[in-house]
Design an enzyme around this catalytic site. Sequence first.
Site, PDB file in Angstrom:
ATOM      1  N   THR A  72       2.934   1.951  -2.115  1.00  0.00           N
ATOM      2  CA  THR A  72       4.242   1.630  -2.697  1.00  0.00           C
ATOM      3  C   THR A  72       4.279   1.942  -4.187  1.00  0.00           C
ATOM      4  O   THR A  72       5.354   2.082  -4.759  1.00  0.00           O
ATOM      5  CB  THR A  72       4.576   0.139  -2.508  1.00  0.00           C
ATOM      6  OG1 THR A  72       3.416  -0.618  -2.858  1.00  0.00           O
ATOM      7  CG2 THR A  72       4.968  -0.157  -1.084  1.00  0.00           C
ATOM      8  N   ASP A  73       3.100   2.066  -4.820  1.00  0.00           N
ATOM      9  CA  ASP A  73       3.116   2.196  -6.293  1.00  0.00           C
ATOM     10  C   ASP A  73       3.798   3.481  -6.763  1.00  0.00           C
ATOM     11  O   ASP A  73       4.591   3.463  -7.698  1.00  0.00           O
ATOM     12  CB  ASP A  73       1.718   2.006  -6.918  1.00  0.00           C
ATOM     13  CG  ASP A  73       0.659   2.976  -6.431  1.00  0.00           C
ATOM     14  OD1 ASP A  73       0.922   3.763  -5.490  1.00  0.00           O
ATOM     15  OD2 ASP A  73      -0.457   2.955  -7.000  1.00  0.00           O
TER      16      ASP A  73
ATOM     17  N   GLU B  24       0.848  -1.202   0.000  1.00  0.00           N
ATOM     18  CA  GLU B  24       0.000   0.000   0.000  1.00  0.00           C
ATOM     19  C   GLU B  24       0.880   1.248   0.000  1.00  0.00           C
ATOM     20  O   GLU B  24       1.838   1.342   0.769  1.00  0.00           O
ATOM     21  CB  GLU B  24      -0.898  -0.036   1.241  1.00  0.00           C
ATOM     22  CG  GLU B  24      -2.257   0.571   1.033  1.00  0.00           C
ATOM     23  CD  GLU B  24      -3.144  -0.219   0.055  1.00  0.00           C
ATOM     24  OE1 GLU B  24      -3.124   0.105  -1.149  1.00  0.00           O
ATOM     25  OE2 GLU B  24      -3.849  -1.138   0.506  1.00  0.00           O
TER      26      GLU B  24
ATOM     27  N   TYR C 242      -3.084  12.480   0.716  1.00  0.00           N
ATOM     28  CA  TYR C 242      -2.429  11.670  -0.317  1.00  0.00           C
ATOM     29  C   TYR C 242      -1.345  12.490  -1.029  1.00  0.00           C
ATOM     30  O   TYR C 242      -0.208  12.048  -1.188  1.00  0.00           O
ATOM     31  CB  TYR C 242      -3.466  11.159  -1.320  1.00  0.00           C
ATOM     32  CG  TYR C 242      -2.914  10.121  -2.279  1.00  0.00           C
ATOM     33  CD1 TYR C 242      -2.972   8.760  -1.975  1.00  0.00           C
ATOM     34  CD2 TYR C 242      -2.318  10.492  -3.478  1.00  0.00           C
ATOM     35  CE1 TYR C 242      -2.466   7.804  -2.838  1.00  0.00           C
ATOM     36  CE2 TYR C 242      -1.800   9.545  -4.344  1.00  0.00           C
ATOM     37  CZ  TYR C 242      -1.888   8.204  -4.026  1.00  0.00           C
ATOM     38  OH  TYR C 242      -1.374   7.264  -4.885  1.00  0.00           O
TER      39      TYR C 242
ATOM     40  N   SER D  81     -13.010   5.132  -8.991  1.00  0.00           N
ATOM     41  CA  SER D  81     -12.436   6.115  -9.920  1.00  0.00           C
ATOM     42  C   SER D  81     -11.637   5.425 -11.023  1.00  0.00           C
ATOM     43  O   SER D  81     -11.726   5.807 -12.194  1.00  0.00           O
ATOM     44  CB  SER D  81     -11.559   7.111  -9.167  1.00  0.00           C
ATOM     45  OG  SER D  81     -10.584   6.434  -8.409  1.00  0.00           O
TER      46      SER D  81
ATOM     47  N   ASP E 209      -4.215   1.116  -9.287  1.00  0.00           N
ATOM     48  CA  ASP E 209      -5.661   0.934  -9.443  1.00  0.00           C
ATOM     49  C   ASP E 209      -6.027   0.725 -10.907  1.00  0.00           C
ATOM     50  O   ASP E 209      -6.788  -0.182 -11.258  1.00  0.00           O
ATOM     51  CB  ASP E 209      -6.413   2.152  -8.899  1.00  0.00           C
ATOM     52  CG  ASP E 209      -6.104   2.403  -7.437  1.00  0.00           C
ATOM     53  OD1 ASP E 209      -5.446   1.555  -6.810  1.00  0.00           O
ATOM     54  OD2 ASP E 209      -6.519   3.456  -6.928  1.00  0.00           O
TER      55      ASP E 209
ATOM     56  N   ALA F  91     -15.185   3.493  -0.860  1.00  0.00           N
ATOM     57  CA  ALA F  91     -14.952   2.294  -0.059  1.00  0.00           C
ATOM     58  C   ALA F  91     -13.527   1.772  -0.220  1.00  0.00           C
ATOM     59  O   ALA F  91     -13.171   0.716   0.288  1.00  0.00           O
ATOM     60  CB  ALA F  91     -15.958   1.208  -0.444  1.00  0.00           C
ATOM     61  N   GLY F  92     -12.707   2.510  -0.965  1.00  0.00           N
ATOM     62  CA  GLY F  92     -11.324   2.073  -1.146  1.00  0.00           C
ATOM     63  C   GLY F  92     -11.194   0.950  -2.157  1.00  0.00           C
ATOM     64  O   GLY F  92     -10.178   0.251  -2.184  1.00  0.00           O
TER      65      GLY F  92
HETATM   66  C1  GLA Z   1      -4.932   5.071  -4.112  1.00  0.00           C
HETATM   67  C2  GLA Z   1      -4.113   5.385  -5.357  1.00  0.00           C
HETATM   68  C3  GLA Z   1      -3.166   4.245  -5.705  1.00  0.00           C
HETATM   69  C4  GLA Z   1      -2.349   3.809  -4.492  1.00  0.00           C
HETATM   70  C5  GLA Z   1      -3.244   3.600  -3.282  1.00  0.00           C
HETATM   71  C6  GLA Z   1      -2.459   3.311  -2.036  1.00  0.00           C
HETATM   72  O1  GLA Z   1      -5.805   4.013  -4.370  1.00  0.00           O
HETATM   73  O2  GLA Z   1      -4.946   5.655  -6.457  1.00  0.00           O
HETATM   74  O3  GLA Z   1      -2.335   4.617  -6.771  1.00  0.00           O
HETATM   75  O4  GLA Z   1      -1.329   4.726  -4.225  1.00  0.00           O
HETATM   76  O5  GLA Z   1      -4.086   4.719  -3.043  1.00  0.00           O
HETATM   77  O6  GLA Z   1      -1.760   2.126  -2.146  1.00  0.00           O
END
Ligand code: GLA
Length: 385
Positions: free
Chosen positions: A37-38, A35, A222, A128, A172, A123-124
């Site tokens: 890390t991208d 998480e 973020y 989007s 994502d 909701a994560g």
């Molecule tokens: C959001 C971002 C992703 C990633 C996550 C955290 O979903 O869109 O690119 O950074 O948060 O891992």
Amino acid sequence: MMYNDQSVSRQFEALTNYAPALLLRAPGRINIIGEHTDYNQGLVLPGAIDRSLFFAVRPNGTQQLRFWALDIEAAAVVDLIELKPGNSLWLNYLLGIAQQFAKRGHQLVGLDVVFGGNLPVGAGVSSSAALECGMAMSWNLLLQAGYNGSELAQLAQQSSHEFVGIPCGIMDQFASLNGVKDHAIMLDCRDLSYRKVPVAIEGCEWVLLNSKVSHNLAESAYIQRVEECAQGVAVLQQHFPAVKSLRDATPPQVEQLKEAFPGKVYQRCRYIVGEHYRTLAMIDALGAGDAAKAGQLLNLTQLGLAQDYEVSCPEIDFLFAQAYRHPGVYGARIMGGGFGGCTLNLVRKDAREAFVGEALAAYEAAFGKQGEELVVRLVDGVGEV
Ligand code: GLA
């Protein structure tokens, strides 16, 4: 109200008097571990889920894009020559994609786009990315642009950066486009190489508990985390020139420079560097079917996200505590960008029902809010229905 491919298609016909030329499914995603890390060029372990947005699309012979967002009962009409960000977030996600195609030299055409689904917002699980990727694949097919899944994910990420103004990583969009049925994908965000990884562990289930909160701090925090990571790299580079991103840094390097990092940058770096190793360890744990180890890694990630990275919130901490103290749960953590959304729990199959019931009852008693379990299966990425 929830929509599926059939009802979206019917709505398209009712609204436009035509049958759609394209009917697409664009899934949301979960992430097992890796998480934040991208955007540090690290590893992630996401998968596409069977909660999706469905898109019905057809060229309309005009110079206008006409959108109907069924889930939120909203609509918009935009001239192709007027592609600029406005106040509506969902519309920005869609228009940004058109702009990326235009930027790459494609001749845009007017479209009718009707979409809706069963993917919760906030909701994560990245509604989007589903929006962006469904739209991106629509243009890709209609314009016969021929981009592959990696290229479309990069296009969508760029749209988020340039049009929506969110400096997100690529996880994502990549997962929504390139997911593989019954698997997570281990994606290396540095070079976009990936492979599919089975995540089923015998006798266990992955359980999502949706807190139904999404704090509006999420976006600004973020952006701040992305900046803090860049600051960390700048400090590390002065001493270790080979470090191009936090992915390259080791825990001893971060410790050595502890006093040199400004503000909270040390703890941000400590989390990211640790998460890289946890993701590698998770691959091993999954390969060995080791639920205890996998659960421990989830718990460590939660602690890092809550204490070092500071992207948790009271509701999620509470749901985590429910999981932590439950004998049938191996481990849990907040999933996604943070400040709400879901916890991901690794639960003994025979304990699932009891855990979900008890955790949600306690949650409601504590916060006066009804959470819910999101039951998901891993599916293929964006595709025609
Ligand atoms: C959001 C971002 C992703 C990633 C996550 C955290 O979903 O869109 O690119 O950074 O948060 O891992």
